[in-house]
Design an enzyme around this catalytic site. Structure first.
Site, PDB file in Angstrom:
ATOM      1  N   HIS A 267       0.833  -1.211   0.000  1.00  0.00           N
ATOM      2  CA  HIS A 267       0.000   0.000   0.000  1.00  0.00           C
ATOM      3  C   HIS A 267       0.871   1.267   0.000  1.00  0.00           C
ATOM      4  O   HIS A 267       0.775   2.065  -0.912  1.00  0.00           O
ATOM      5  CB  HIS A 267      -1.019   0.034   1.146  1.00  0.00           C
ATOM      6  CG  HIS A 267      -1.953  -1.132   1.152  1.00  0.00           C
ATOM      7  ND1 HIS A 267      -2.709  -1.471   0.061  1.00  0.00           N
ATOM      8  CD2 HIS A 267      -2.225  -2.062   2.098  1.00  0.00           C
ATOM      9  CE1 HIS A 267      -3.422  -2.558   0.336  1.00  0.00           C
ATOM     10  NE2 HIS A 267      -3.139  -2.937   1.566  1.00  0.00           N
ATOM     11  N   ASP A 318      -4.914  -8.333  -3.484  1.00  0.00           N
ATOM     12  CA  ASP A 318      -5.196  -8.094  -2.070  1.00  0.00           C
ATOM     13  C   ASP A 318      -6.539  -8.678  -1.619  1.00  0.00           C
ATOM     14  O   ASP A 318      -6.629  -9.864  -1.323  1.00  0.00           O
ATOM     15  CB  ASP A 318      -5.093  -6.579  -1.804  1.00  0.00           C
ATOM     16  CG  ASP A 318      -5.180  -6.220  -0.329  1.00  0.00           C
ATOM     17  OD1 ASP A 318      -5.283  -7.126   0.504  1.00  0.00           O
ATOM     18  OD2 ASP A 318      -5.127  -5.018  -0.007  1.00  0.00           O
TER      19      ASP A 318
HETATM   20 ZN   LIG Z   1      -3.442  -6.871   2.619  1.00  0.00          ZN
END
Ligand SMILES: [Zn+2]
Length: 445
Positions: A267, A318
């Protein structure tokens, strides 16, 4: 020795499309690449379309696939989404997780993904009691990947705390080994296989106390294994870290020896200029997960600045809101276009590099992600004659694949020379939608 020959109608050779390429495979690796082959030689299997190196999905939580659709009802934030996610995590057993992961990894194979980085933290039975085999859950994931025909890096995740100094919550007990030493002892029992490598992960600076970050980093360092960490996905994490430690999550990781070229921050969304310099300067990678980041209203991370500072980029699906690495690749560029109102931050070639060679490197498979002698024979073929991809000149195949194609255009997936997806059909899992439906149904509350 097992040998096979593939003929690639068009091949992506890193920076350009080459028509008519023969790839010889011996024992799972590419032994020769020959150009100027306008027709398939006798005995070769033809891969029609544009063949890329296999795609690497650098960040996966397989069980989040059970949330697809159901988490799109109503409003909320990352934190309300997390409550729903915990309710699914609570129902997993080694058996139900194996069935779900096998189906999810089969979906990945159908999407051209040949290697998944599984960021795995559901280790123990509800309440935190270890299974008879303390790695029963991790082993279920490794077996699931084998049955679905793809590679896996099991990023076994240390998760000890619900937040700076707080014990794990009731729903987090099954994630925790108690302390990092116990985590390390359990992980040391995991064995690598031909299709599976073992890496480490720090769930986040919230979930691992600062004094134990070094234990995880050393475990990975001793094994030269990849080390991943969720980093600054939410501003609340940064605020809590600043309050507890007087420094950002990135600075905290740097101060405890976590950053470096085998480390990947996942991220990397809400960063200061100093954070970007620390990540880039240490060669720490960045895994962007644009479809999840937009789904969870995380924000847009500074991927351009990170890469410029020296952080290699990889991509992950993800939470599996969708599983489509081509969508992840274009979303990284298109997010940046919306943010800056300018175009062309990455070329299609650069986006494909993130989805292939750099993604594999982030997962500890440096010998995958290219079509050249010596590389693992992992290939993904995108149809150039589908309703989405017909029209452009073949030499623009990379641009077409990244900016117009999707998982539905994946025609072939080859892993270690084995034809796992042929003409859009999985050769090992006969009915992937049915397998997904049954596995998700078994987890419905
Ligand atoms: Zn994750």
């Amino acid at each position: 020795m097992t040998t096979r020959t593939y003929w690639l109608e068009h091949a992506w050779l890193g920076t350009y499309v080459e028509p008519g390429v023969v790839v010889e495979v011996a024992d799972g690796r590419i032994s020769a690449v020959r150009t100027d082959s306008p027709a398939p030689p006798p005995g070769a299997e033809a891969l029609r379309g544009l063949t890329l190196p296999g795609l690497a999905n650098a960040h996966s939580h397989a069980f989040h696939r059970a949330l697809r659709g159901t988490v799109q009802v109503g409003s909320g934030t990352f934190w309300t989404w997390r409550e729903v996610m915990y309710s699914v995590a609570d129902r997993l057993t080694p058996e139900t997780y194996h069935a779900l992961a096998r189906a999810v990894y089969a979906e990945m194979a159908l999407a051209g993904i040949t290697c998944a980085g599984e960021f795995h933290y559901v280790h123990h039975a509800p309440g935190g009691t270890p299974y008879a085999d303390p790695n029963a859950m991790g082993e279920a994931l490794i077996a699931a990947a084998a049955e679905a025909g793809i590679r896996i890096t099991l990023l076994d995740t240390c998760y000890l705390s619900s937040g700076f100094g707080a014990p794990p919550g009731a729903e987090q007990l099954r994630f925790s080994d108690g302390d990092a030493e116990a985590w390390a002892e359990r992980c040391a029992l995991l064995k690598e296989r031909d299709h599976a490598r073992i890496g480490a992960a720090i769930h986040s600076v919230r979930a691992v106390p600062a004094g134990q970050l070094g234990t995880v980093a050393r475990w990975a360092e001793e094994r030269r294994a990849p080390l991943h960490v969720h980093l600054s996905e939410q501003t609340a994490e940064n605020d809590a870290c600043l309050a507890a430690h007087g420094r950002t999550p990135t600075r905290l990781l740097a101060d405890h020896g976590v950053l470096g070229p085998r480390t990947t921050g996942v991220h990397n969304t809400h960063l200061t200029d100093e954070d970007i310099a620390l990540l880039g300067g240490s060669g720490t990678g960045t895994c962007m997960c644009p479809t999840t980041e937009r789904d969870l209203a995380d924000g847009i991370g500074p991927a351009v600045a990170l890469q410029r500072a020296g952080s290699p980029l990889s991509l992950g699906s993800d939470s599996h809101a969708v599983i489509d690495l081509l969508e992840e690749a274009r979303a990284m560029e298109l997010n940046e276009r919306l943010r800056t109102r300018t175009r062309g931050h990455w070329t299609a070639a650069a986006l494909l590099r993130a989805a292939t060679a750099d993604g594999h490197a982030a997962l500890g498979w440096d010998e995958a992600g290219t079509i050249e002698p010596g590389a693992l024979a992992d290939l993904t073929t995108i149809a150039l004659d589908s309703v989405r991809t017909a029209g452009p000149l073949p030499r623009l195949g990379a641009e077409t694949a990244v900016f117009a194609a999707g998982a539905a255009d994946v025609r072939h997936t080859v892993v270690g020379g084995r034809h796992v997806v042929r003409d859009g059909a999985h050769t090992l899992v006969p009915d992937v939608p049915q397998a997904l439906a049954a596995a998700v149904e078994a987890l419905r509350g």
